[in-house]
Enzyme design. Structure first.
Site, PDB file in Angstrom:
ATOM      1  N   CYS A 190       0.854  -1.186   0.000  1.00 26.79           N
ATOM      2  CA  CYS A 190       0.000   0.000   0.000  1.00 26.79           C
ATOM      3  C   CYS A 190       0.895   1.242   0.000  1.00 26.79           C
ATOM      4  CB  CYS A 190      -0.911  -0.027   1.222  1.00 26.79           C
ATOM      5  SG  CYS A 190      -0.084  -0.565   2.721  1.00 26.79           S
ATOM      6  N   GLY A 279      -5.280  -9.578 -12.738  1.00 28.64           N
ATOM      7  CA  GLY A 279      -5.818 -10.479 -13.750  1.00 28.64           C
ATOM      8  C   GLY A 279      -4.759 -10.911 -14.750  1.00 28.64           C
ATOM      9  N   GLY A 311      -3.155 -13.268 -11.741  1.00 32.50           N
ATOM     10  CA  GLY A 311      -3.618 -13.745 -13.043  1.00 32.50           C
ATOM     11  C   GLY A 311      -3.953 -15.217 -13.133  1.00 32.50           C
TER      12      GLY A 311
END
Ligand SMILES: Cc1cc2nc3c(=O)[nH]c(=O)nc-3n(C[C@H](O)[C@H](O)[C@H](O)COP(=O)(O)O)c2cc1C
Length: 349
Positions: A190, A279, A311
């Site tokens: 983060c 993804g 992914g």
């Protein structure tokens, strides 16, 4: 590749997804089927298959219960904080269309609502959290719902404005422990206030945070959630400082990009020019990070577990991550659009 109704609806707010979801098959628990597997050990727990969902898609106990029913045996409860933290406004999720794989150099990508396979998305929530009086009983309920060979991992992070960051991480860890979550995960991928853009790249701070968490909660395995590290030097530095204190590393979180609409304007809005992409387009980075972590784990004679993320949308991807050195594998984007993914992987064994 299947495209089923996603269990998280990108067209409505996070709060509505929290209150009304999950959707699609995850609402129909009677359609779930059990596929027997040979169990194994992941950290301190026995798991049917070391596969599940990372922090994010599983917003609360209702989502976790559905994921367990559909055979995701390791379920991370979405990252929580020590105080209420609001979600970014819509859009929070858009489909993105990089030409091939996304680089780690802040690519510009077209974003829209055409969720075609192979799917990559941008997600921009700002890591929202309810206050502990809301999430603690709910996380405790999720923990209790785990069946045989299943486990909840409690994800948390500190907040910059709540005093010394390491103290807020330690407090969050204690609050998660109170829910009886058997494994803790600290999200370090983060933003950071210092010179390093992400917290996990600020090795001094990571060491302070890890020590504070381990002092506050010495009796629970601790996983760190990491971003993609482009350079090996920083991986070695991280492992030198905390590699023998922590119990696991989960990698990767999203790769940052600039999502734009068809006219070239920021697709998430003027004040959110960047968004994390996950993804299909980031699988190369997840696989690469896992093999480098495995290489240095061996070279430095360390014992931590590796959770491979990025992914995964098929059984073939699961096996690639295991081959590269992952002890467990997780899927967010792939699982959101295919709730049958864990069942498919179990059938492929
Ligand atoms: C909807 C959504 C919300 C997410 N929220 C979090 C989060 O709260 N904490 C976190 O550590 N990662 C979060 N992530 C990142 C995922 O845990 C994961 O690292 C990333 O999506 C890459 O996996 P994937 O390619 O399978 O989606 C989120 C991802 C998605 C798709």
């Amino acid at each position: 590749m299947k495209s089923l109704t996603p269990f998280y609806d990108p067209s409505i707010s996070y709060e509505d997804n929290y209150a009304q979801g999950p959707f699609g098959l995850f609402k129909q628990l009677d359609k779930a089927q059990q596929v027997p597997t040979k169990s194994s050990k992941f950290l301190n727990v026995e798991v049917n298959l070391p596969f599940g969902q990372p922090a994010g898609p599983l917003l609360n106990a209702n989502y976790i219960k559905a994921a367990f029913a559909y055979g995701f045996d390791l379920c991370v409860y979405k990252t929580v904080r020590t105080k209420l933290h609001k979600c970014h406004p819509l859009p929070n999720v858009l489909s993105v269309h990089p030409n091939d794989k996304l680089s780690s150099n802040l690519d510009t990508v077209l974003a829209d609502t055409n969720y075609n396979q192979p799917l990559s998305i941008t997600n921009s929530f700002g890591v929202p959290s309810f206050s502990p009086d809301v999430w603690q009983p709910d996380m405790a309920d999720a923990v209790k719902s785990a069946g045989h060979g299943q486990c909840v991992i409690g994800s948390f992070q500190g907040t910059q404005s709540n005093g010394e960051i390491e103290n807020d991480y330690a407090l969050a860890a204690k609050l998660v422990k109170e829910t009886n979550a058997p494994i803790l995960e600290a999200n370090l991928s983060c933003p950071n206030e210092g010179a390093s853009k992400l917290l996990c790249f600020d090795i001094d701070k990571v060491e302070r945070i890890v020590n504070a968490i381990k002092t506050a909660v010495p009796d629970r395995p601790l996983i760190l959630k990491l971003a993609y590290f482009p350079d090996d030097e920083r991986i070695v530095s991280l492992l030198t400082r905390v590699g023998s204190i922590i119990d696991g590393l989960s990698a990767i979180n999203t790769l940052s990009a600039k999502p734009v609409d068809a006219k070239g304007n920021p697709a998430l809005g003027e004040n959110r020019k960047e968004g994390g992409v996950c993804g299909d387009a980031i699988r190369w980075a997840g696989l690469d990070m896992v093999s480098r972590l495995a290489k240095y784990r061996k070279q430095m004679d360390l014992k931590f577990a590796i959770v491979g993320v990025g992914g995964v949308s098929s059984s073939e991807h699961y096996h690639q991550f295991i081959k590269n050195g992952a002890d467990a594998v997780m899927s967010a984007t792939g699982a959101m659009w295919n709730p049958l993914l864990a069942i498919e992987i179990k059938k492929s064994l």
